[in-house]
Design a protein around this motif. Structure first.
Motif, mmCIF file in Angstrom:
data_model
loop_
_atom_site.group_PDB
_atom_site.id
_atom_site.type_symbol
_atom_site.label_atom_id
_atom_site.label_comp_id
_atom_site.label_asym_id
_atom_site.label_seq_id
_atom_site.Cartn_x
_atom_site.Cartn_y
_atom_site.Cartn_z
ATOM 1 N N GLY A 83 0.814 -1.206 0.000
ATOM 2 C CA GLY A 83 0.000 0.000 0.000
ATOM 3 C C GLY A 83 0.847 1.255 0.000
ATOM 4 N N GLU A 84 1.928 1.246 0.790
ATOM 5 C CA GLU A 84 2.840 2.392 0.804
ATOM 6 C C GLU A 84 3.473 2.614 -0.564
ATOM 7 O OE1 GLU A 84 4.967 3.401 4.915
ATOM 8 O OE2 GLU A 84 5.670 1.540 4.022
ATOM 9 N N SER A 87 0.942 3.689 -3.333
ATOM 10 C CA SER A 87 0.456 5.037 -3.086
ATOM 11 C C SER A 87 1.417 6.080 -3.643
ATOM 12 C CB SER A 87 0.269 5.254 -1.581
ATOM 13 O OG SER A 87 -0.336 6.506 -1.335
ATOM 14 N N PRO A 90 1.770 4.820 -8.312
ATOM 15 C CA PRO A 90 0.567 4.193 -8.877
ATOM 16 C C PRO A 90 0.708 3.964 -10.385
ATOM 17 C CG PRO A 90 0.168 6.527 -8.536
ATOM 18 C CD PRO A 90 1.551 6.255 -8.004
ATOM 19 N N SER A 247 -3.625 6.692 -5.677
ATOM 20 C CA SER A 247 -2.779 6.785 -4.488
ATOM 21 C C SER A 247 -3.567 6.595 -3.205
ATOM 22 C CB SER A 247 -2.055 8.135 -4.458
ATOM 23 O OG SER A 247 -1.077 8.203 -5.460
ATOM 24 N N LYS A 248 -4.808 7.040 -3.218
ATOM 25 C CA LYS A 248 -5.658 6.903 -2.040
ATOM 26 C C LYS A 248 -6.497 5.628 -2.076
ATOM 27 C CE LYS A 248 -9.268 9.308 0.582
ATOM 28 N NZ LYS A 248 -10.114 10.533 0.662
ATOM 29 N N PRO A 251 -4.577 1.490 -1.950
ATOM 30 C CA PRO A 251 -4.235 0.912 -0.644
ATOM 31 C C PRO A 251 -5.470 0.495 0.156
ATOM 32 C CG PRO A 251 -2.897 2.854 -1.062
ATOM 33 C CD PRO A 251 -3.933 2.808 -2.140
ATOM 34 N N GLY A 414 3.440 8.831 -0.407
ATOM 35 C CA GLY A 414 2.105 8.762 -0.980
ATOM 36 C C GLY A 414 1.048 9.149 0.039
ATOM 37 N N GLN A 415 -0.206 9.100 -0.385
ATOM 38 C CA GLN A 415 -1.305 9.460 0.520
ATOM 39 C C GLN A 415 -1.487 8.438 1.632
ATOM 40 O OE1 GLN A 415 -4.959 11.174 -1.137
ATOM 41 N NE2 GLN A 415 -4.016 11.088 -3.167
ATOM 42 N N PHE A 416 -0.937 7.228 1.446
ATOM 43 C CA PHE A 416 -0.958 6.223 2.500
ATOM 44 C C PHE A 416 0.475 5.879 2.886
ATOM 45 C CE2 PHE A 416 -0.493 1.761 3.755
ATOM 46 C CZ PHE A 416 -1.301 1.740 4.881
#
Length: 492
Positions: A83-84, A87, A90, A247-248, A251, A414-416
């Motif tokens: 996920g990291e 994010s 992508p 990006s959001k 994840p 990223g966002q996460f």
């Protein structure tokens, strides 16, 4: 003309991709739930549980249920690291472009090589595995020949669906998800209410199963049920360029795949275990197909065929999702000129906006593996043994790559991101993954031929050896000019 929020979002996604060094003509039409559905149907709890239930129940008894929980927790660590990475990066293709940015071109090429082969083998294995269930549904006796014909038809159907475009893929994935989830719930609830033969305490009953005086080896063998299930969340990232605000959203979709897929698998497994009429018969090998036994007892021949129809939907949607993931990997590989035929494989259809040639390859290669089963059934079984361990190996190369990048100064932007927990989770994911690979590859049939007993080790060595040889002779990683090994150089 006024700019709508959707148009602004698409422009932002395109700009983010441009800053990463790419442009894309994919259709960004896949919603969060459709992206999750792709990962869910790739993971396919019904396919995973029903396929290995009898084997793992006989090996470890009812406590094999807890393997789904333990493996799910381990794979969640891997999922968080993925996920990291997705994010911040992508990019279509999943593990290959992630490895390229985290480590470099050579590492990425090998990750793509291993994972593309593992996916093609997995497509073939799942397609062939559908044969016996279709035989039960239609009332004929399965055989090697009928399984192969069914697998070829299923592979062709998946290819046609995928060629129809991202919107069709998303709709089929959602349909498969809903059918599989509702089917698992309805069947499971019915079994728990009307067909329960075992107490809940049976989940801790080992039935005195021992290997060299210990239950642990038996449980580790039974844990393969979970290890062959919990991969599919990565597919959410394979279609990053087809998902708005990836990006959001991706994840989130990855974690949903683990949560919902894992709970569905555990529920289906629990219902089957408690519905087994004679547990000792399964453990001593008298009942070799407890799934069929349970379903026939509960629903009769007609009802069990209806259940098998739902199972077939799960197999079909699983093959479709696997092929979609494989095609995006090949497309990403080709876009960076990392594979023979890159000019053809990186082309997107002007009408459906999908990589047509990559999809055809992701259909033809599994079909060739399936056809090989007509002539060399044992050889195909050995090849198929690479499917799961190849996926785990590629996943752990990303986990190791993320740890390598962290130690060089990478701070996920990223966002996460996991913040200060990132390093701890990364190390935990690596420890889990290495342990899982060792468990999967551990020889457990000492009386069998060496190439059967060490099938996973042999196939893995052959795949890696051929990849290294090709890298040394052709140096495919040097052909493209896309960014590589720059994760730790990107400022937050």
């Amino acid at each position: 003309m006024s700019v709508t929020p959707d148009m602004a979002a698409v422009d932002h996604d395109a700009e983010q991709l441009r800053q990463l060094g790419y442009t894309s003509n994919f259709n960004r039409s896949m919603s969060l739930w459709e992206n999750f559905a792709l990962g869910f149907t790739y993971l396919s709890p019904v396919v995973g549980v029903y396929t290995l239930f009898g084997l793992c129940l006989a090996a470890g008894g009812p406590p094999m249920f807890w393997a789904y929980l333990l493996v799910g927790l381990g794979q969640m660590l891997v999922c968080l690291i993925f996920g990291e990475v997705v994010s911040q990066f992508p990019i279509s293709g999943g593990v290959y472009p992630w490895a390229r940015r985290l480590v470099g071109k050579r590492w990425a090429w090998m990750v793509g090589w291993i994972y593309s082969i593992a996916l093609c083998v997995t497509i073939a294995a799942v397609a062939v595995g559908a044969g016996p269930y279709l035989a039960v549904m239609l009332g004929f006796e399965p055989s090697n020949s009928t399984n192969i014909v069914i697998a070829l038809v299923l592979t062709l159907l998946a290819t046609l669906v995928n060629l129809s475009g991202t919107k069709m893929l998303a709709r089929i994935a959602m349909f498969g998800f809903l059918c599989e989830l509702l089917g698992a719930l309805i069947v499971g609830i019915y079994l728990l209410i009307f067909e329960r033969h075992q107490p809940f305490s049976v989940l801790w009953n080992t039935f005195d199963i021992r290997v060299d005086g210990s239950y642990l080896p038996a449980f580790l063998t039974a844990s393969l049920a979970g290890m062959f299930l919990y991969y599919g969340f990565e597919a959410c990232g394979d279609v990053a360029e087809e998902t708005p605000n990836p990006s959001k959203r991706i994840p989130v979709a990855m974690r949903m795949t683990i949560y919902i897929g894992g709970i569905s698998a555990m529920f289906a497994c629990l219902a089957l275990i408690l519905a087994v009429p004679d547990m000792q018969a399964v453990i001593n090998g008298t009942d070799k197909d407890p799934v069929t036994t349970v379903l026939n007892n509960a629903f009769g021949s007609v009802g069990s065929r209806v259940v098998m129809a739902v199972v077939m939907v799960s197999f079909i949607s699983c093959v479709i999702s696997l092929q979609a993931a494989a095609s995006r990997l090949l497309y990403s590989y080709a876009r960076d000129e990392m594979v023979i035929g890159s000019r053809l494989l990186k082309r997107l259809s002007a009408t459906t906006q999908v990589p047509v040639n990559a999809l055809l390859v992701a259909g033809v290669l599994p079909a060739l593996i399936i056809i090989l089963g007509f002539f060399l059934q044992d050889a195909v079984a050995t090849i198929v043994s690479f499917a799961a361990i190849g996926i785990y190996l590629a996943f752990q190369m990303i986990v190791l790559g993320a740890l390598y990048a962290r130690l060089r100064g990478w701070k996920p932007s990223g966002q996460f991101n996991l913040g200060r927990w990132g390093l701890l989770v990364n190390v935990g994911a690596l420890v889990y993954g290495v342990g899982a690979i060792i468990n999967m590859a551990w020889p457990r049939t000492p009386d069998a031929a060496w190439y059967v007993n060490y099938a996973m080790v042999v196939t893995t060595a052959v795949v890696i050896g051929l990849g290294l040889l090709y890298m040394w002779l052709a140096k495919p990683y040097d052909h493209g000019t896309a960014p590589a090994g720059d994760a730790w150089k990107i400022k937050r």
